[in-house]
Design a protein around this motif. Sequence first.
Motif, PDB file in Angstrom:
ATOM      1  N   ILE A 157       0.829  -1.207   0.000  1.00  0.00           N
ATOM      2  CA  ILE A 157       0.000   0.000   0.000  1.00  0.00           C
ATOM      3  C   ILE A 157       0.863   1.255   0.000  1.00  0.00           C
ATOM      4  O   ILE A 157       0.535   2.248  -0.675  1.00  0.00           O
ATOM      5  CB  ILE A 157      -0.956  -0.021   1.204  1.00  0.00           C
ATOM      6  N   SER A 158       1.983   1.224   0.705  1.00  0.00           N
ATOM      7  CA  SER A 158       2.870   2.393   0.724  1.00  0.00           C
ATOM      8  C   SER A 158       3.456   2.668  -0.649  1.00  0.00           C
ATOM      9  O   SER A 158       3.575   3.826  -1.072  1.00  0.00           O
ATOM     10  CB  SER A 158       3.987   2.175   1.745  1.00  0.00           C
ATOM     11  N   ARG A 159       3.843   1.612  -1.384  1.00  0.00           N
ATOM     12  CA  ARG A 159       4.365   1.821  -2.736  1.00  0.00           C
ATOM     13  C   ARG A 159       3.269   2.334  -3.661  1.00  0.00           C
ATOM     14  O   ARG A 159       3.538   3.111  -4.581  1.00  0.00           O
ATOM     15  CB  ARG A 159       4.937   0.518  -3.272  1.00  0.00           C
ATOM     16  N   MET A 160       2.029   1.878  -3.420  1.00  0.00           N
ATOM     17  CA  MET A 160       0.906   2.394  -4.209  1.00  0.00           C
ATOM     18  C   MET A 160       0.716   3.883  -3.950  1.00  0.00           C
ATOM     19  O   MET A 160       0.473   4.671  -4.874  1.00  0.00           O
ATOM     20  CB  MET A 160      -0.369   1.623  -3.857  1.00  0.00           C
ATOM     21  N   MET A 161       0.831   4.292  -2.675  1.00  0.00           N
ATOM     22  CA  MET A 161       0.733   5.714  -2.355  1.00  0.00           C
ATOM     23  C   MET A 161       1.824   6.513  -3.051  1.00  0.00           C
ATOM     24  O   MET A 161       1.565   7.590  -3.611  1.00  0.00           O
ATOM     25  CB  MET A 161       0.838   5.909  -0.834  1.00  0.00           C
ATOM     26  N   ASP A 162       3.044   6.005  -3.034  1.00  0.00           N
ATOM     27  CA  ASP A 162       4.141   6.708  -3.703  1.00  0.00           C
ATOM     28  C   ASP A 162       3.879   6.852  -5.191  1.00  0.00           C
ATOM     29  O   ASP A 162       4.199   7.891  -5.793  1.00  0.00           O
ATOM     30  CB  ASP A 162       5.456   5.955  -3.468  1.00  0.00           C
ATOM     31  N   THR A 163       3.301   5.825  -5.804  1.00  0.00           N
ATOM     32  CA  THR A 163       3.001   5.879  -7.234  1.00  0.00           C
ATOM     33  C   THR A 163       1.966   6.960  -7.538  1.00  0.00           C
ATOM     34  O   THR A 163       2.119   7.747  -8.480  1.00  0.00           O
ATOM     35  CB  THR A 163       2.485   4.513  -7.724  1.00  0.00           C
ATOM     36  N   PHE A 164       0.909   7.015  -6.728  1.00  0.00           N
ATOM     37  CA  PHE A 164      -0.122   8.029  -6.951  1.00  0.00           C
ATOM     38  C   PHE A 164       0.425   9.433  -6.705  1.00  0.00           C
ATOM     39  O   PHE A 164       0.068  10.373  -7.419  1.00  0.00           O
ATOM     40  CB  PHE A 164      -1.315   7.757  -6.033  1.00  0.00           C
ATOM     41  N   LEU A 165       1.282   9.570  -5.694  1.00  0.00           N
ATOM     42  CA  LEU A 165       1.837  10.890  -5.397  1.00  0.00           C
ATOM     43  C   LEU A 165       2.794  11.366  -6.488  1.00  0.00           C
ATOM     44  O   LEU A 165       3.002  12.563  -6.658  1.00  0.00           O
ATOM     45  CB  LEU A 165       2.570  10.858  -4.051  1.00  0.00           C
ATOM     46  N   PHE A 167       2.262  10.895  -9.641  1.00  0.00           N
ATOM     47  CA  PHE A 167       1.486  11.175 -10.838  1.00  0.00           C
ATOM     48  C   PHE A 167       1.445  12.683 -11.098  1.00  0.00           C
ATOM     49  O   PHE A 167       1.229  13.478 -10.166  1.00  0.00           O
ATOM     50  CB  PHE A 167       0.053  10.666 -10.660  1.00  0.00           C
ATOM     51  N   PRO A 168       1.617  13.115 -12.349  1.00  0.00           N
ATOM     52  CA  PRO A 168       1.387  14.538 -12.689  1.00  0.00           C
ATOM     53  C   PRO A 168      -0.112  14.810 -12.731  1.00  0.00           C
ATOM     54  O   PRO A 168      -0.751  14.745 -13.790  1.00  0.00           O
ATOM     55  CB  PRO A 168       2.042  14.675 -14.066  1.00  0.00           C
ATOM     56  N   LEU A 169      -0.686  15.074 -11.560  1.00  0.00           N
ATOM     57  CA  LEU A 169      -2.142  15.102 -11.416  1.00  0.00           C
ATOM     58  C   LEU A 169      -2.794  16.148 -12.307  1.00  0.00           C
ATOM     59  O   LEU A 169      -3.827  15.886 -12.930  1.00  0.00           O
ATOM     60  CB  LEU A 169      -2.504  15.355  -9.948  1.00  0.00           C
ATOM     61  N   LEU A 170      -2.214  17.344 -12.381  1.00  0.00           N
ATOM     62  CA  LEU A 170      -2.838  18.405 -13.169  1.00  0.00           C
ATOM     63  C   LEU A 170      -2.914  18.021 -14.646  1.00  0.00           C
ATOM     64  O   LEU A 170      -3.968  18.181 -15.289  1.00  0.00           O
ATOM     65  CB  LEU A 170      -2.061  19.707 -12.991  1.00  0.00           C
ATOM     66  N   LEU A 171      -1.824  17.499 -15.192  1.00  0.00           N
ATOM     67  CA  LEU A 171      -1.825  17.088 -16.595  1.00  0.00           C
ATOM     68  C   LEU A 171      -2.793  15.935 -16.829  1.00  0.00           C
ATOM     69  O   LEU A 171      -3.493  15.878 -17.847  1.00  0.00           O
ATOM     70  CB  LEU A 171      -0.417  16.696 -17.035  1.00  0.00           C
ATOM     71  N   PHE A 172      -2.825  15.005 -15.882  1.00  0.00           N
ATOM     72  CA  PHE A 172      -3.732  13.868 -16.008  1.00  0.00           C
ATOM     73  C   PHE A 172      -5.186  14.326 -15.955  1.00  0.00           C
ATOM     74  O   PHE A 172      -6.032  13.848 -16.723  1.00  0.00           O
ATOM     75  CB  PHE A 172      -3.442  12.863 -14.895  1.00  0.00           C
ATOM     76  N   ALA A 173      -5.474  15.251 -15.061  1.00  0.00           N
ATOM     77  CA  ALA A 173      -6.839  15.766 -14.948  1.00  0.00           C
ATOM     78  C   ALA A 173      -7.240  16.520 -16.208  1.00  0.00           C
ATOM     79  O   ALA A 173      -8.381  16.400 -16.682  1.00  0.00           O
ATOM     80  CB  ALA A 173      -6.948  16.684 -13.729  1.00  0.00           C
ATOM     81  N   ILE A 174      -6.318  17.281 -16.771  1.00  0.00           N
ATOM     82  CA  ILE A 174      -6.618  18.010 -18.002  1.00  0.00           C
ATOM     83  C   ILE A 174      -6.918  17.047 -19.143  1.00  0.00           C
ATOM     84  O   ILE A 174      -7.883  17.225 -19.901  1.00  0.00           O
ATOM     85  CB  ILE A 174      -5.447  18.946 -18.364  1.00  0.00           C
ATOM     86  N   SER A 175      -6.108  15.997 -19.268  1.00  0.00           N
ATOM     87  CA  SER A 175      -6.302  15.051 -20.369  1.00  0.00           C
ATOM     88  C   SER A 175      -7.616  14.285 -20.226  1.00  0.00           C
ATOM     89  O   SER A 175      -8.351  14.097 -21.209  1.00  0.00           O
ATOM     90  CB  SER A 175      -5.126  14.073 -20.426  1.00  0.00           C
ATOM     91  N   ILE A 176      -7.943  13.839 -19.007  1.00  0.00           N
ATOM     92  CA  ILE A 176      -9.192  13.098 -18.814  1.00  0.00           C
ATOM     93  C   ILE A 176     -10.402  14.005 -19.026  1.00  0.00           C
ATOM     94  O   ILE A 176     -11.368  13.637 -19.710  1.00  0.00           O
ATOM     95  CB  ILE A 176      -9.235  12.462 -17.413  1.00  0.00           C
ATOM     96  N   VAL A 200     -11.553  12.483 -10.586  1.00  0.00           N
ATOM     97  CA  VAL A 200     -10.136  12.792 -10.823  1.00  0.00           C
ATOM     98  C   VAL A 200      -9.505  13.388  -9.575  1.00  0.00           C
ATOM     99  O   VAL A 200      -8.423  12.960  -9.132  1.00  0.00           O
ATOM    100  CB  VAL A 200      -9.995  13.741 -12.026  1.00  0.00           C
ATOM    101  N   ILE A 201     -10.158  14.383  -8.985  1.00  0.00           N
ATOM    102  CA  ILE A 201      -9.580  15.053  -7.813  1.00  0.00           C
ATOM    103  C   ILE A 201      -9.563  14.123  -6.611  1.00  0.00           C
ATOM    104  O   ILE A 201      -8.573  14.046  -5.878  1.00  0.00           O
ATOM    105  CB  ILE A 201     -10.365  16.341  -7.503  1.00  0.00           C
ATOM    106  N   GLY A 202     -10.658  13.395  -6.394  1.00  0.00           N
ATOM    107  CA  GLY A 202     -10.741  12.538  -5.211  1.00  0.00           C
ATOM    108  C   GLY A 202      -9.899  11.293  -5.302  1.00  0.00           C
ATOM    109  O   GLY A 202      -9.209  10.920  -4.346  1.00  0.00           O
ATOM    110  N   PRO A 207      -3.875   9.422  -1.302  1.00  0.00           N
ATOM    111  CA  PRO A 207      -2.656   9.105  -0.547  1.00  0.00           C
ATOM    112  C   PRO A 207      -2.316  10.106   0.549  1.00  0.00           C
ATOM    113  O   PRO A 207      -1.689   9.740   1.550  1.00  0.00           O
ATOM    114  CB  PRO A 207      -1.567   9.067  -1.626  1.00  0.00           C
ATOM    115  N   TYR A 208      -2.730  11.375   0.397  1.00  0.00           N
ATOM    116  CA  TYR A 208      -2.446  12.359   1.446  1.00  0.00           C
ATOM    117  C   TYR A 208      -3.188  11.984   2.733  1.00  0.00           C
ATOM    118  O   TYR A 208      -2.610  12.038   3.820  1.00  0.00           O
ATOM    119  CB  TYR A 208      -2.851  13.752   0.971  1.00  0.00           C
ATOM    120  N   MET A 209      -4.451  11.613   2.600  1.00  0.00           N
ATOM    121  CA  MET A 209      -5.200  11.147   3.762  1.00  0.00           C
ATOM    122  C   MET A 209      -4.672   9.803   4.233  1.00  0.00           C
ATOM    123  O   MET A 209      -4.574   9.536   5.437  1.00  0.00           O
ATOM    124  CB  MET A 209      -6.682  11.044   3.410  1.00  0.00           C
ATOM    125  N   GLY A 210      -4.324   8.923   3.296  1.00  0.00           N
ATOM    126  CA  GLY A 210      -3.837   7.598   3.656  1.00  0.00           C
ATOM    127  C   GLY A 210      -2.570   7.638   4.488  1.00  0.00           C
ATOM    128  O   GLY A 210      -2.417   6.845   5.431  1.00  0.00           O
TER     129      GLY A 210
END
Length: 332
Positions: A157-165, A167-176, A200-202, A207-210
């Motif tokens: 789970i910790s490695r999953m959190m690192d992977t999500f963190l 992520f270029p969230l803004l670019l991903f959100a724009i593309s989706i 997308v945002i949630g 991971p920040y809450m996790g």
Amino acid sequence: MTAPIETTGSAATAQPEAVLEGAGSKQIEGRSLGRIAWTRFKRDKVAMAGGVVVVLLILVAALSKPIQAVFGLDPNAFNQDLVDPTLLAPKGSFGGMSWDHPLGVEPQTGRDILARIIEGSWVSLVVAAGSTLLSVVIGVIMGVVAGFYGGWVDSAISRMMDTFLAFPLLLFAISISASLQGNAFGLEGLPLRIAVLIFVIGFFNWPYMGRIVRAQTMSLREREFVEAARSLGARGPFILFRELLPNLIAPILVYSTLLIPTNILFEASLSFLGVGIAPPQASWGGMLSTAVDLYQVDPMFMIIPGMAIFVTVLAFNLLGDGLRDALDPRGK
């Protein structure tokens, strides 16, 4: 019968029975942790002011349609008679402010800014609340499981959190957001836009809450009440949901309050870039985007939605700081 009083010189000393008898006239009442936290919170006037503003914002957002109906406000009504045809600017001073239009009107279109601010409030709060709820649910489940079980579960789970963190969230959100146009998943138009923003945002912010919940769980799992539950034969799920989660409510509540303004800013940023809430639906970020080309004609058109975002984010931050100090005074 009154207890005897011993007299030594000029001083009189009451016996313990007399003291207890006097104390019995006034009942001693214990206070719960919630009442203690509420007492601390009430002493923080700044946090109380932030809480009042937050409550007012929620009421305005929830009652936006009735408010518009009662006062005859239409966020999409064009008032070309209020716009100077030569300058394409609102007639009068301060962006055309008047009794009928307290915050003025938009340049070129003449739409009422107050109506669009009220209309945009429910969009921002719905997206922020929905995405925060999604982040909290996923983050709490993942954080509690990782912190309680440890070992390979925690590592995965910790490695999953690192992977999500990472992520270029803004670019991903724009593309989706840009790719999901028209209709998808049985939704179309505004409901589709809101659902995509919430997901997308949630989904990518959990991971920040996790991390916070994981750290708190690792601390709590070594406490005496957890060991007592284990000694009585309680299994993992019972300990997780009946022993650990109730003790995690305070940090979850505090961080959720601080996560909402971040999500409001994120939604406003996406709408500002043109991939969030689509016109003609009013949104604070969309109003700022339109005002970029028109602020020289009417500066108030940029100031008012900017102040709406600023006041909302500030109020939630002040409320979150006050809750943190009230629920955990040692963390000050």
